[in-house]
Design a protein around this motif. Structure first.
Motif: not given
Ligand code: PLP
Length: 453
Positions: A112-114, A240-258
């Motif tokens: 919620k503080p976002n 900001v949550i999802g935008l960071e998550a995209i970068k983090q999954l890129e670092k992990a070499g992954d992309y979500p199906d769900i």
């Protein structure tokens, strides 16, 4: 050792919020005036919100710059960590990979503080002295109290009665950051008095608390109102949550199906899902985004898509939404933040267009999932967040039955350290499920005289 945490530098905090409206082919219908039922312009919202937030509410610009002051305050806890839920994967013996973005590291303990920080910032910039708001479980109220305190703005919170009585530490948290907190329905507003006259034992609801907070803002020159979910600008701040998550999954070499998130008014779901949906809408990806609601308040899975008020008394503009009817009072389940009769206009439009999915889950299954998560991963999730975990477990089991491996990401939108009384009740077998009957839903919907879509 397998990598468990995926972290970002402070310099990687997003510079812009993502506005999904820019990429939606069918845009939500306009909000209507509560009296005339005519489309409203930005001026009608001026008594309640500062102009910059009204502009954001109607903006179709794809990227909206995050002011430096806001990014600077975000850096108190952002970027938030992403984790691989290795313990849960092992316990489920699943072939799937489960990631979660953890928003519980914020000072208030949730996502919620976002939006509380930018909302307080724009109010402060326009000289506002006081903000009124509602809170369900107390997460939003504590986030706004924290943000208002940073900008020297007074904060007055109407807290849904069942939570006010059941979550005293949330109230103390708000008081510690300098806010005034009232149990809602209260005797301080006409809205609260009218509800109490009909039902002196009303447990309260988010819709009633919104009516009280809006009334305070509408009748006091120096006060504006702030909402913790539902509205377009609130959903946008959460991206900001999802935008960071995209970068983090890129670092992990992954992309979500769900991608999975719990659903109250739509803000944490939008926060994690919209940046990924951008790739569905414009980049040919086919990620599944699943919103999870409680069976006791199933607006997405059993409600209707029509105009309705955001509050119980009918003071807010009419919004095109999935709704159970603004008079619907959900059973007093423990995920107080999910006890809301309606859904935001953007998420409702996406659901109606088949671009996202929704599921409803009983609270006992959710608590069971929350306990399993606490024991295998460690963090005790907020009761709201357990809805996402229960769905993730269902999805992982389903994938195993089909013999496939999925990459599943969910938003662990808050910790449950102030919700332990509800865990105590679950552990002592006192939690019951509340499945709302079709008669109750029909009775609530048949009382609606708002425009159909
Ligand atoms: C921890 C937590 N998660 C989820 C929600 C649901 O709200 P929203 O759908 O707006 O994210 C709330 C609302 O108060 C909450 O406190």
């Amino acid at each position: 050792m397998q990598q468990r945490k995926i972290l970002l530098e402070e310099s990687e905090i997003p510079t812009h919020w993502y506005n999904i409206l820019a990429d939606m082919k069918s845009k939500p219908l306009p909000p209507l005036h509560p009296g005339t039922q005519e489309p409203i312009g930005p001026d009608a919202l001026a008594p309640l919100f500062p102009m910059e937030l009204i502009k954001q509410e109607v903006s179709t610009e794809k990227w909206v710059e995050i002011p430096d002051e806001v990014r600077n305050l975000y850096s108190i806890w952002r970027p938030t960590p992403m984790f691989r839920a290795l313990g849960l994967e092992k316990e489920l013996n699943t072939k799937s990979k489960i990631y979660y973005k953890y928003e519980g590291v914020s000072p208030a303990g949730s996502h919620k503080p976002n939006t509380a920080i930018p909302q307080a910032y724009y109010n402060w910039k326009e000289g506002v002295k006081k903000i009124s708001t509602e809170t369900g479980a107390g997460q939003w109220g504590s986030a706004l109290s924290f943000a208002c305190n940073l900008f020297g703005i007074e904060c007055e919170v109407f807290m849904v009665r069942v939570s006010y009585e059941g979550k005293p530490y949330r109230k103390i948290m708000m008081n510690t950051w300098g806010a005034k907190v009232h149990s809602s329905p209260s005797n301080l507003t006409h809205a609260g008095k009218s509800i109490l006259a009909k039902d002196p034992n009303s447990p309260g609801s988010l819709g009633i608390a919104i009516s009280e907070a809006v009334e305070v803002a509408a009748t006091n020159e120096d006060t504006k109102y702030s909402l913790g979910s539902v509205l377009n600008h609130v959903l946008m701040h959460q991206t900001v949550i999802g935008l960071e998550a995209i970068k983090q999954l890129e670092k992990a070499g992954d992309y979500p199906d769900i991608v999975v998130a719990p659903f109250g008014g739509g803000s944490n779901f939008a926060g994690i899902a919209f940046p990924f949906l951008q790739n569905n809408l414009t980049g040919g990806k086919k990620i599944r985004a699943i919103a999870v609601e409680p069976t006791s308040c199933p607006k997405l899975t059993r409600g209707v898509f029509r105009y309705d008020f955001g509050d119980t008394i009918g003071m807010t503009p009419l919004i095109p939404m999935y709704t159970l009817g603004h008079n619907f009072i959900p059973s007093p389940i423990h995920a107080g933040g999910l006890r809301y009769h309606g859904a935001g206009a953007i998420v409702s439009q996406l659901l109606n267009d088949g671009l996202i999915e929704a599921n409803a889950i009983n609270q006992t299954e959710c608590f069971e999932a929350g306990i399993l998560f606490s024991r295998t991963v460690a963090i005790i999730p907020a009761p709201e967040a357990t809805h996402a975990i229960a769905e993730v477990i269902r999805q992982a089991k389903q994938a195993d039955q089909e013999g496939v491996s999925k990459t599943i990401l969910f938003n662990l939108c808050g910790h449950g350290n102030f919700d332990l009384a509800s865990y105590d009740q679950y552990l002592s077998g006192k939690i019951v499920d509340y499945e709302v009957s079709q008669e109750e839903i029909n009775a609530s919907l048949s009382a609606l005289n708002t425009p159909v879509i």
